[in-house]
Design a protein around this motif. Structure first.
Motif, PDB file in Angstrom:
ATOM      1  N   SER A 150       0.838  -1.201   0.000  1.00 30.51           N
ATOM      2  CA  SER A 150       0.000   0.000   0.000  1.00 30.51           C
ATOM      3  C   SER A 150       0.872   1.249   0.000  1.00 30.51           C
ATOM      4  CB  SER A 150      -0.923  -0.006   1.225  1.00 30.51           C
ATOM      5  OG  SER A 150      -1.713   1.152   1.256  1.00 30.51           O
ATOM      6  N   TRP A 151       1.898   1.254   0.836  1.00 32.15           N
ATOM      7  CA  TRP A 151       2.810   2.408   0.900  1.00 32.15           C
ATOM      8  C   TRP A 151       3.563   2.587  -0.412  1.00 32.15           C
ATOM      9  CZ3 TRP A 151       8.060   2.516   0.118  1.00 32.15           C
ATOM     10  CH2 TRP A 151       8.696   3.743   0.385  1.00 32.15           C
ATOM     11  N   PHE A 152       4.017   1.472  -0.993  1.00 34.22           N
ATOM     12  CA  PHE A 152       4.825   1.539  -2.213  1.00 34.22           C
ATOM     13  C   PHE A 152       4.010   2.017  -3.414  1.00 34.22           C
ATOM     14  CE2 PHE A 152       6.626  -0.498  -6.048  1.00 34.22           C
ATOM     15  CZ  PHE A 152       7.877   0.091  -6.036  1.00 34.22           C
ATOM     16  N   VAL A 153       2.793   1.502  -3.548  1.00 36.47           N
ATOM     17  CA  VAL A 153       1.965   1.819  -4.716  1.00 36.47           C
ATOM     18  C   VAL A 153       1.213   3.129  -4.529  1.00 36.47           C
ATOM     19  CG1 VAL A 153       0.068   1.022  -6.179  1.00 36.47           C
ATOM     20  CG2 VAL A 153       1.749  -0.624  -5.302  1.00 36.47           C
ATOM     21  N   PHE A 154       0.673   3.327  -3.316  1.00 33.15           N
ATOM     22  CA  PHE A 154      -0.110   4.522  -3.027  1.00 33.15           C
ATOM     23  C   PHE A 154       0.522   5.263  -1.849  1.00 33.15           C
ATOM     24  CE2 PHE A 154      -3.205   1.421  -4.705  1.00 33.15           C
ATOM     25  CZ  PHE A 154      -3.676   2.130  -5.801  1.00 33.15           C
ATOM     26  N   PRO A 155       1.359   6.251  -2.111  1.00 29.82           N
ATOM     27  CA  PRO A 155       2.022   6.962  -1.012  1.00 29.82           C
ATOM     28  C   PRO A 155       1.001   7.579  -0.056  1.00 29.82           C
ATOM     29  CG  PRO A 155       2.930   7.596  -3.146  1.00 29.82           C
ATOM     30  CD  PRO A 155       1.709   6.794  -3.426  1.00 29.82           C
ATOM     31  N   PRO A 156       1.330   7.672   1.217  1.00 28.98           N
ATOM     32  CA  PRO A 156       0.418   8.324   2.157  1.00 28.98           C
ATOM     33  C   PRO A 156       0.103   9.753   1.702  1.00 28.98           C
ATOM     34  CG  PRO A 156       2.167   7.181   3.333  1.00 28.98           C
ATOM     35  CD  PRO A 156       2.536   7.157   1.888  1.00 28.98           C
ATOM     36  N   PRO A 157      -1.157  10.145   1.758  1.00 31.25           N
ATOM     37  CA  PRO A 157      -1.526  11.475   1.265  1.00 31.25           C
ATOM     38  C   PRO A 157      -1.283  12.552   2.313  1.00 31.25           C
ATOM     39  CG  PRO A 157      -3.479  10.361   2.057  1.00 31.25           C
ATOM     40  CD  PRO A 157      -2.338   9.384   2.219  1.00 31.25           C
ATOM     41  N   ARG A 158      -1.224  13.780   1.856  1.00 28.61           N
ATOM     42  CA  ARG A 158      -1.235  14.908   2.785  1.00 28.61           C
ATOM     43  C   ARG A 158      -2.624  15.555   2.761  1.00 28.61           C
ATOM     44  NH1 ARG A 158      -1.214  19.772   0.252  1.00 28.61           N
ATOM     45  NH2 ARG A 158      -0.435  19.900  -1.889  1.00 28.61           N
ATOM     46  N   GLU A 159      -2.997  16.140   3.883  1.00 23.92           N
ATOM     47  CA  GLU A 159      -4.313  16.780   3.975  1.00 23.92           C
ATOM     48  C   GLU A 159      -4.352  18.053   3.135  1.00 23.92           C
ATOM     49  OE1 GLU A 159      -6.556  19.106   7.471  1.00 23.92           O
ATOM     50  OE2 GLU A 159      -6.411  16.933   7.786  1.00 23.92           O
ATOM     51  N   MET A 160      -5.413  18.214   2.392  1.00 22.10           N
ATOM     52  CA  MET A 160      -5.552  19.376   1.521  1.00 22.10           C
ATOM     53  C   MET A 160      -5.776  20.647   2.331  1.00 22.10           C
ATOM     54  SD  MET A 160      -7.988  17.657  -1.418  1.00 22.10           S
ATOM     55  CE  MET A 160      -8.100  19.126  -2.464  1.00 22.10           C
ATOM     56  N   THR A 161      -5.084  21.695   1.935  1.00 21.81           N
ATOM     57  CA  THR A 161      -5.317  23.015   2.513  1.00 21.81           C
ATOM     58  C   THR A 161      -6.490  23.673   1.790  1.00 21.81           C
ATOM     59  OG1 THR A 161      -3.856  24.120   0.934  1.00 21.81           O
ATOM     60  CG2 THR A 161      -2.837  23.229   2.952  1.00 21.81           C
ATOM     61  N   GLN A 162      -6.912  24.825   2.292  1.00 18.91           N
ATOM     62  CA  GLN A 162      -7.970  25.553   1.601  1.00 18.91           C
ATOM     63  C   GLN A 162      -7.519  25.941   0.193  1.00 18.91           C
ATOM     64  OE1 GLN A 162     -11.262  26.263   2.813  1.00 18.91           O
ATOM     65  NE2 GLN A 162     -11.431  26.621   0.610  1.00 18.91           N
ATOM     66  N   ALA A 163      -6.250  26.289   0.050  1.00 21.01           N
ATOM     67  CA  ALA A 163      -5.728  26.629  -1.275  1.00 21.01           C
ATOM     68  C   ALA A 163      -5.792  25.431  -2.213  1.00 21.01           C
ATOM     69  CB  ALA A 163      -4.293  27.143  -1.163  1.00 21.01           C
ATOM     70  N   ASP A 164      -5.500  24.238  -1.697  1.00 19.75           N
ATOM     71  CA  ASP A 164      -5.611  23.020  -2.505  1.00 19.75           C
ATOM     72  C   ASP A 164      -7.053  22.802  -2.945  1.00 19.75           C
ATOM     73  OD1 ASP A 164      -2.896  22.229  -2.260  1.00 19.75           O
ATOM     74  OD2 ASP A 164      -3.305  21.312  -0.309  1.00 19.75           O
ATOM     75  N   ILE A 165      -7.974  22.959  -2.010  1.00 27.38           N
ATOM     76  CA  ILE A 165      -9.395  22.745  -2.315  1.00 27.38           C
ATOM     77  C   ILE A 165      -9.863  23.729  -3.376  1.00 27.38           C
ATOM     78  CG2 ILE A 165     -11.734  22.907  -1.365  1.00 27.38           C
ATOM     79  CD1 ILE A 165     -10.576  21.791   1.263  1.00 27.38           C
ATOM     80  N   ASP A 166      -9.461  24.981  -3.230  1.00 24.06           N
ATOM     81  CA  ASP A 166      -9.843  25.993  -4.220  1.00 24.06           C
ATOM     82  C   ASP A 166      -9.271  25.668  -5.596  1.00 24.06           C
ATOM     83  OD1 ASP A 166     -11.175  27.340  -2.211  1.00 24.06           O
ATOM     84  OD2 ASP A 166      -9.554  28.797  -1.879  1.00 24.06           O
ATOM     85  N   LEU A 167      -8.008  25.217  -5.633  1.00 29.47           N
ATOM     86  CA  LEU A 167      -7.361  24.890  -6.903  1.00 29.47           C
ATOM     87  C   LEU A 167      -8.064  23.717  -7.586  1.00 29.47           C
ATOM     88  CD1 LEU A 167      -5.122  25.027  -9.030  1.00 29.47           C
ATOM     89  CD2 LEU A 167      -3.716  23.590  -7.509  1.00 29.47           C
ATOM     90  N   VAL A 168      -8.303  22.643  -6.842  1.00 31.53           N
ATOM     91  CA  VAL A 168      -8.917  21.459  -7.447  1.00 31.53           C
ATOM     92  C   VAL A 168     -10.351  21.754  -7.878  1.00 31.53           C
ATOM     93  CG1 VAL A 168      -9.582  19.059  -7.067  1.00 31.53           C
ATOM     94  CG2 VAL A 168      -7.408  19.888  -6.172  1.00 31.53           C
ATOM     95  N   THR A 169     -11.067  22.538  -7.100  1.00 28.38           N
ATOM     96  CA  THR A 169     -12.414  22.946  -7.509  1.00 28.38           C
ATOM     97  C   THR A 169     -12.354  23.661  -8.855  1.00 28.38           C
ATOM     98  OG1 THR A 169     -13.147  23.166  -5.204  1.00 28.38           O
ATOM     99  CG2 THR A 169     -14.442  24.315  -6.884  1.00 28.38           C
ATOM    100  N   ARG A 170     -11.402  24.595  -8.993  1.00 25.73           N
ATOM    101  CA  ARG A 170     -11.259  25.323 -10.255  1.00 25.73           C
ATOM    102  C   ARG A 170     -10.872  24.376 -11.386  1.00 25.73           C
ATOM    103  NH1 ARG A 170      -7.760  28.661  -8.714  1.00 25.73           N
ATOM    104  NH2 ARG A 170      -5.871  28.006  -9.824  1.00 25.73           N
ATOM    105  N   GLN A 171     -10.057  23.363 -11.091  1.00 26.44           N
ATOM    106  CA  GLN A 171      -9.664  22.409 -12.133  1.00 26.44           C
ATOM    107  C   GLN A 171     -10.865  21.601 -12.628  1.00 26.44           C
ATOM    108  OE1 GLN A 171      -6.551  20.480  -9.848  1.00 26.44           O
ATOM    109  NE2 GLN A 171      -4.942  21.499 -11.031  1.00 26.44           N
ATOM    110  N   PHE A 172     -11.736  21.203 -11.724  1.00 25.01           N
ATOM    111  CA  PHE A 172     -12.960  20.521 -12.141  1.00 25.01           C
ATOM    112  C   PHE A 172     -13.801  21.435 -13.033  1.00 25.01           C
ATOM    113  CE2 PHE A 172     -12.343  17.292  -8.786  1.00 25.01           C
ATOM    114  CZ  PHE A 172     -12.888  16.176  -9.397  1.00 25.01           C
ATOM    115  N   VAL A 173     -13.946  22.672 -12.630  1.00 25.72           N
ATOM    116  CA  VAL A 173     -14.774  23.618 -13.391  1.00 25.72           C
ATOM    117  C   VAL A 173     -14.145  23.903 -14.751  1.00 25.72           C
ATOM    118  CG1 VAL A 173     -15.747  25.953 -13.406  1.00 25.72           C
ATOM    119  CG2 VAL A 173     -15.713  24.638 -11.280  1.00 25.72           C
TER     120      VAL A 173
END
Length: 420
Positions: A150-173
């Motif tokens: 699991s660690w090798f294939v899927f690295p542990p994630p980091r928690e999204m910041t508000q800036a991350d959430i805003d960026l990904v929302t814009r990418q979807f749009v």
């Protein structure tokens, strides 16, 4: 009772000419450039000829840095407008034309993998962390090997910041705007199978205490913002659907899921596709997994629909919501049974369409008897050595990859091979 040949009109005004939709499946045909290729267009040309009511594409990732597989189509750059990004628009317009040139509406499945981004997929680098609502890694099992893999294939994630959430929302749009400008009929937000939207909706993967977590409504805020912002920039006739996992009737999350579906309905989605399974619990793909919510009846028709009971529950709560039910359909009888139970409006067909691009024609042809209006698919045989790998997702992945290979055979003009 509705019949498979009846049309379906969505709230946005888009009409599916019949009730059979080619469901989204991984094609792995985007190449190293992560853009629509001639091979991908050839496959969709074949599906476009198949008399489907709608054709849903495989995953189109909103960020080329975060991919579910190395060969997913993805946005390689920010999309501004048709003039500024003419080359990008031309590329995707060819995809839309190939998918719809015979009159079938094509819906793009738009996705971000979140923590399910493979270490070697995407351009963020193999040592960079994927992103997720909370820093909770995938749980592929308790043993040392499972944890290491699991660690090798899927690295542990980091928690999204508000800036991350805003960026990904814009990418979807931005992705939705590009698909609308390219000429596609709509998008489907991938909120199932453990991808990012599902990670926000699910309390097991979202333990945030801010405005995006803590209760069902807050966990839905991320996707609701995407829908609201997308509606503001696409034509009113552009379809916005969503795919969600079914919930276990015995779980405490069932009412939360119903609350979230109610919020999505209020937000004005055009359809909801009911599916199921994640990498951690591969209900949809694992041939050895007993299907969830198995109907009490043991007739062939009732056994076909993996998630029939959940869809029926959604119908009871939200009778006006257009529902698509995907998973397990192999026969005309099974598809007709789901419609007769008023459990759904559209039947999603996946693996049979990877074997026969015109499978919809077979089900719609009234000149064929019930014994001919079907496609029997046997279990895909795994190599013996794979039995030694103690990961349930391996068997599920092998099964899924077999059908991806059949899609690639279609692209090459080769005859597909039915598993027996």
């Amino acid at each position: 009772m509705s019949s498979l040949g009846d049309s379906v009109k969505l709230p946005c005004g888009l009409v599916f000419p019949n009730r059979l939709a080619k469901a989204a499946m991984a094609e792995l045909l985007a190449g190293s450039g992560n853009a629509p290729t001639p091979s991908l267009l050839k496959v969709y040309d074949q599906w476009a000829k198949g008399n489907w009511g709608a054709v849903l594409t495989g995953n189109v990732q909103v960020d080329v840095n975060h991919l579910g597989s190395p060969f997913d189509p993805a946005l390689s750059d920010e999309y501004t407008d048709p003039e500024t990004n003419k080359g990008l628009l031309d590329t995707w317009s060819k995809y839309a034309e190939a998918s719809q040139q015979h009159g079938t509406p094509s819906i793009v499945q738009v996705c971000h993998p979140g923590r399910q981004s493979l270490r070697f997929a995407g351009r963020r680098g193999i040592f960079a962390s994927p992103i997720a609502p909370s820093a909770i890694p995938l749980d592929m099992g308790d043993g040392f090997f499972q944890r290491w893999m699991s660690w090798f294939v899927f690295p542990p994630p980091r928690e999204m910041t508000q800036a991350d959430i805003d960026l990904v929302t814009r990418q979807f749009v931005d992705t939705a705007r590009l698909m609308a400008d390219a000429g596609f009929s709509g998008i489907e937000l991938h909120g199932a199978h453990g991808y990012l939207i599902d990670q926000f909706l699910n309390p097991k993967s979202n333990i945030r205490t801010d405005a995006y977590g803590g209760n069902a409504a807050n966990r839905a805020r991320f996707v609701l913002d995407i829908i609201r912002q997308t509606r503001a920039v696409v034509p009113p006739t552009f379809c916005i659907g969503i795919k969600l996992n079914s919930a276990d009737y015995n779980s405490s999350s069932f009412e939360d899921t119903m609350t979230q579906i109610g919020l999505l309905n209020e937000a004005g989605i055009d359809f909801l596709e009911v599916s199921g399974g994640t990498y951690e619990d591969p209900k949809m793909w694992d041939p050895n997994h007993s299907q969830p919510q198995k109907p009490k009846s043991t007739t062939t028709a009732t056994r076909e629909a993996f998630f029939l009971e959940f869809a029926s529950a959604v119908r009871t709560r939200y009778p006006s919501l257009i529902l698509m039910l995907t998973g397990g359909f192999r026969t005309r009888a099974g598809a007709n049974y789901a419609l007769s139970q008023n459990a759904c409006d559209v039947i999603g067909i996946g693996r049979p369409a990877a074997i026969d691009p015109a499978f919809a024609d077979r089900l719609l042809d009234e000149g064929l008897g019930e014994d001919e209006a079907k496609l029997n698919l046997g279990r895909v045989k795994m190599p013996a050595w794979m039995g030694w790998i103690p990961l349930r997702a391996v068997g599920a992945g092998w099964e899924s990859s077999y059908y991806t290979q059949q899609i690639q055979r279609i692209a090459k003009g080769l005859r597909t091979i039915v598993p027996v």
